[in-house]
Motif scaffolding. Sequence first.
Motif, PDB file in Angstrom:
ATOM      1  N   SER A  65      46.756 -41.871   3.159  1.00 15.01           N
ATOM      2  CA  SER A  65      46.196 -41.616   1.843  1.00 15.01           C
ATOM      3  C   SER A  65      45.921 -42.912   1.090  1.00 15.01           C
ATOM      4  CB  SER A  65      47.176 -40.741   1.073  1.00 15.01           C
ATOM      5  OG  SER A  65      46.805 -40.655  -0.252  1.00 15.01           O
ATOM      6  N   VAL A  66      46.857 -43.864   1.196  1.00  9.95           N
ATOM      7  CA  VAL A  66      46.654 -45.145   0.518  1.00  9.95           C
ATOM      8  C   VAL A  66      45.429 -45.852   1.085  1.00  9.95           C
ATOM      9  CG1 VAL A  66      47.630 -47.434   0.214  1.00  9.95           C
ATOM     10  CG2 VAL A  66      49.053 -45.451  -0.146  1.00  9.95           C
ATOM     11  N   ILE A  67      45.268 -45.798   2.421  1.00 10.82           N
ATOM     12  CA  ILE A  67      44.126 -46.479   3.029  1.00 10.82           C
ATOM     13  C   ILE A  67      42.820 -45.843   2.595  1.00 10.82           C
ATOM     14  CG2 ILE A  67      42.960 -46.792   5.237  1.00 10.82           C
ATOM     15  CD1 ILE A  67      45.592 -47.594   6.387  1.00 10.82           C
ATOM     16  N   SER A  68      42.788 -44.505   2.559  1.00  6.83           N
ATOM     17  CA  SER A  68      41.533 -43.884   2.142  1.00  6.83           C
ATOM     18  C   SER A  68      41.271 -44.145   0.663  1.00  6.83           C
ATOM     19  CB  SER A  68      41.544 -42.391   2.443  1.00  6.83           C
ATOM     20  OG  SER A  68      42.565 -41.771   1.733  1.00  6.83           O
ATOM     21  N   LEU A  69      42.331 -44.337  -0.104  1.00  8.59           N
ATOM     22  CA  LEU A  69      42.123 -44.703  -1.509  1.00  8.59           C
ATOM     23  C   LEU A  69      41.515 -46.100  -1.612  1.00  8.59           C
ATOM     24  CD1 LEU A  69      42.634 -43.623  -4.358  1.00  8.59           C
ATOM     25  CD2 LEU A  69      44.727 -44.930  -4.374  1.00  8.59           C
ATOM     26  N   PHE A  70      41.997 -47.033  -0.782  1.00  6.06           N
ATOM     27  CA  PHE A  70      41.422 -48.376  -0.785  1.00  6.06           C
ATOM     28  C   PHE A  70      39.966 -48.341  -0.350  1.00  6.06           C
ATOM     29  CE2 PHE A  70      45.752 -50.582  -0.212  1.00  6.06           C
ATOM     30  CZ  PHE A  70      45.881 -50.612  -1.581  1.00  6.06           C
ATOM     31  N   ARG A  71      39.622 -47.387   0.512  1.00  7.74           N
ATOM     32  CA  ARG A  71      38.233 -47.264   0.939  1.00  7.74           C
ATOM     33  C   ARG A  71      37.371 -46.621  -0.122  1.00  7.74           C
ATOM     34  NH1 ARG A  71      39.606 -45.907   6.953  1.00  7.74           N
ATOM     35  NH2 ARG A  71      39.283 -47.970   7.836  1.00  7.74           N
ATOM     36  N   GLY A  72      38.010 -46.044  -1.140  1.00 10.55           N
ATOM     37  CA  GLY A  72      37.240 -45.457  -2.234  1.00 10.55           C
ATOM     38  C   GLY A  72      37.147 -43.949  -2.181  1.00 10.55           C
ATOM     39  N   ASN A  73      37.757 -43.331  -1.176  1.00 13.25           N
ATOM     40  CA  ASN A  73      37.705 -41.870  -1.090  1.00 13.25           C
ATOM     41  C   ASN A  73      38.864 -41.269  -1.860  1.00 13.25           C
ATOM     42  OD1 ASN A  73      35.568 -42.131   0.650  1.00 13.25           O
ATOM     43  ND2 ASN A  73      36.908 -42.225   2.442  1.00 13.25           N
ATOM     44  N   VAL A  74      38.644 -41.072  -3.159  1.00  7.49           N
ATOM     45  CA  VAL A  74      39.742 -40.563  -3.980  1.00  7.49           C
ATOM     46  C   VAL A  74      40.093 -39.133  -3.575  1.00  7.49           C
ATOM     47  CG1 VAL A  74      40.438 -40.042  -6.326  1.00  7.49           C
ATOM     48  CG2 VAL A  74      39.101 -42.070  -5.859  1.00  7.49           C
ATOM     49  N   ILE A  75      39.061 -38.326  -3.302  1.00  7.31           N
ATOM     50  CA  ILE A  75      39.319 -36.905  -3.000  1.00  7.31           C
ATOM     51  C   ILE A  75      40.054 -36.785  -1.675  1.00  7.31           C
ATOM     52  CG2 ILE A  75      38.180 -34.709  -2.523  1.00  7.31           C
ATOM     53  CD1 ILE A  75      35.966 -35.682  -4.451  1.00  7.31           C
ATOM     54  N   GLU A  76      39.592 -37.567  -0.689  1.00  2.92           N
ATOM     55  CA  GLU A  76      40.260 -37.503   0.611  1.00  2.92           C
ATOM     56  C   GLU A  76      41.711 -37.972   0.481  1.00  2.92           C
ATOM     57  OE1 GLU A  76      38.218 -39.678   3.662  1.00  2.92           O
ATOM     58  OE2 GLU A  76      40.031 -39.590   4.908  1.00  2.92           O
ATOM     59  N   SER A  77      41.890 -39.008  -0.314  1.00  2.00           N
ATOM     60  CA  SER A  77      43.250 -39.507  -0.530  1.00  2.00           C
ATOM     61  C   SER A  77      44.122 -38.433  -1.155  1.00  2.00           C
ATOM     62  CB  SER A  77      43.181 -40.738  -1.422  1.00  2.00           C
ATOM     63  OG  SER A  77      44.393 -40.919  -2.104  1.00  2.00           O
ATOM     64  N   PHE A  78      43.558 -37.718  -2.122  1.00  4.67           N
ATOM     65  CA  PHE A  78      44.326 -36.658  -2.777  1.00  4.67           C
ATOM     66  C   PHE A  78      44.650 -35.541  -1.798  1.00  4.67           C
ATOM     67  CE2 PHE A  78      44.724 -32.762  -5.234  1.00  4.67           C
ATOM     68  CZ  PHE A  78      45.656 -33.142  -6.176  1.00  4.67           C
ATOM     69  N   LYS A  79      43.689 -35.235  -0.908  1.00  2.00           N
ATOM     70  CA  LYS A  79      43.947 -34.158   0.057  1.00  2.00           C
ATOM     71  C   LYS A  79      45.031 -34.560   1.046  1.00  2.00           C
ATOM     72  CE  LYS A  79      39.535 -31.756   0.163  1.00  2.00           C
ATOM     73  NZ  LYS A  79      38.237 -31.737   0.848  1.00  2.00           N
ATOM     74  N   LEU A  80      45.014 -35.842   1.445  1.00  2.91           N
ATOM     75  CA  LEU A  80      46.011 -36.279   2.422  1.00  2.91           C
ATOM     76  C   LEU A  80      47.401 -36.302   1.807  1.00  2.91           C
ATOM     77  CD1 LEU A  80      44.144 -39.113   4.286  1.00  2.91           C
ATOM     78  CD2 LEU A  80      45.188 -37.124   5.318  1.00  2.91           C
ATOM     79  N   TYR A  81      47.496 -36.748   0.574  1.00  2.00           N
ATOM     80  CA  TYR A  81      48.815 -36.855  -0.050  1.00  2.00           C
ATOM     81  C   TYR A  81      48.618 -36.915  -1.562  1.00  2.00           C
ATOM     82  CZ  TYR A  81      53.752 -37.990  -0.026  1.00  2.00           C
ATOM     83  OH  TYR A  81      55.102 -37.944  -0.185  1.00  2.00           O
ATOM     84  N   PRO A  82      48.870 -35.816  -2.268  1.00  4.90           N
ATOM     85  CA  PRO A  82      48.508 -35.755  -3.686  1.00  4.90           C
ATOM     86  C   PRO A  82      49.281 -36.715  -4.568  1.00  4.90           C
ATOM     87  CG  PRO A  82      49.056 -33.587  -2.810  1.00  4.90           C
ATOM     88  CD  PRO A  82      49.443 -34.564  -1.774  1.00  4.90           C
ATOM     89  N   ALA A  83      50.437 -37.163  -4.115  1.00  4.58           N
ATOM     90  CA  ALA A  83      51.276 -37.976  -5.001  1.00  4.58           C
ATOM     91  C   ALA A  83      50.932 -39.458  -4.944  1.00  4.58           C
ATOM     92  CB  ALA A  83      52.746 -37.780  -4.657  1.00  4.58           C
ATOM     93  N   THR A  84      49.910 -39.829  -4.141  1.00  2.00           N
ATOM     94  CA  THR A  84      49.635 -41.263  -3.973  1.00  2.00           C
ATOM     95  C   THR A  84      49.227 -41.926  -5.279  1.00  2.00           C
ATOM     96  OG1 THR A  84      48.826 -40.730  -1.805  1.00  2.00           O
ATOM     97  CG2 THR A  84      48.343 -42.904  -2.635  1.00  2.00           C
ATOM     98  N   ILE A  85      48.289 -41.287  -5.986  1.00  2.00           N
ATOM     99  CA  ILE A  85      47.738 -41.946  -7.177  1.00  2.00           C
ATOM    100  C   ILE A  85      48.820 -42.133  -8.254  1.00  2.00           C
ATOM    101  CG2 ILE A  85      46.028 -41.699  -9.008  1.00  2.00           C
ATOM    102  CD1 ILE A  85      44.311 -40.268  -6.813  1.00  2.00           C
TER     103      ILE A  85
END
Lengths: 156, 107
Positions: free
Chosen positions: B37-57
């Motif tokens: 989730s953190v990696i997809s957040l760094f890539r800019g995919n906020v929605i994917e990051s949220f789907k992988l792990y909602p508590a990341t942000i």
Amino acid sequence: MSDEQGNQPFEPIKNESEAVEPVNNGPVQPPPFQQPPPFGQFGGGMGQQNLPNATIALVLGILSIPGCCCYGIGLVFGIIAWVLSNGDIKKYNLNPNAYSISSYKNTKAGKICAIIGVVLSALYIAALIITIVVFGWAALKDPQLMKEMLEQKGLQ
Amino acid sequence: MVHQHNGFLDWLSHHLLTCPLKAHFGVDCPGCGLQRSVISLFRGNVIESFKLYPATIPLIFIVIFTLLHLKFDFKFGAQLIKIVFAGVAVIILINYIYKIYNHQLLN
């Protein structure tokens, strides 16, 4: 329109209380001015130092959740932060004037974070133990067997 | 520069720390998905990051906010940290229960 109360002489308020003396109710009272303040201090009034473990307790308490699942590091972090913050809160209660309020607040926040982290880790470990008891070690080692057992129980 | 960045993220996504529980038993633990989730957040995919792990942000927010708080000492910093932290714990619990009910643990 003269106001009666307006004509009365203004009385100065006489409640000059005695200067508050610091209560010395403990055998050990560290002098606040002789110790140098620790590094990384935040806020703090004159002559007030931060609690020694406030920052560490806060940081470890927060790290106890991300580390909750990796080899039980979170549990260790949480317990360390809990113990440290408990010690600091005791120190503050013994001598509240010597320490800054902001560091006390940070310590309390660290304690609460640590408690949450410890509870989460404990729940996780308890769930793991229950799973092992219910399904057995062999099923956990073998995902295929695990799926079959779940199907037997009508869970999947 | 951008290519280098992506290359680094690709390298990182192939060198994640393996969850011991998943490696040994094949079952997700409550923290599984955080690194992806953190990696997809760094890539800019906020929605994917949220789907992988909602508590990341909120987790990243609380870490950054704590650093700022220790530096600048906000007035309600400690209070805010407590509240957000409790929220993160609740999100993680709900997420794990949701995973159990939807049979996403075994994959």
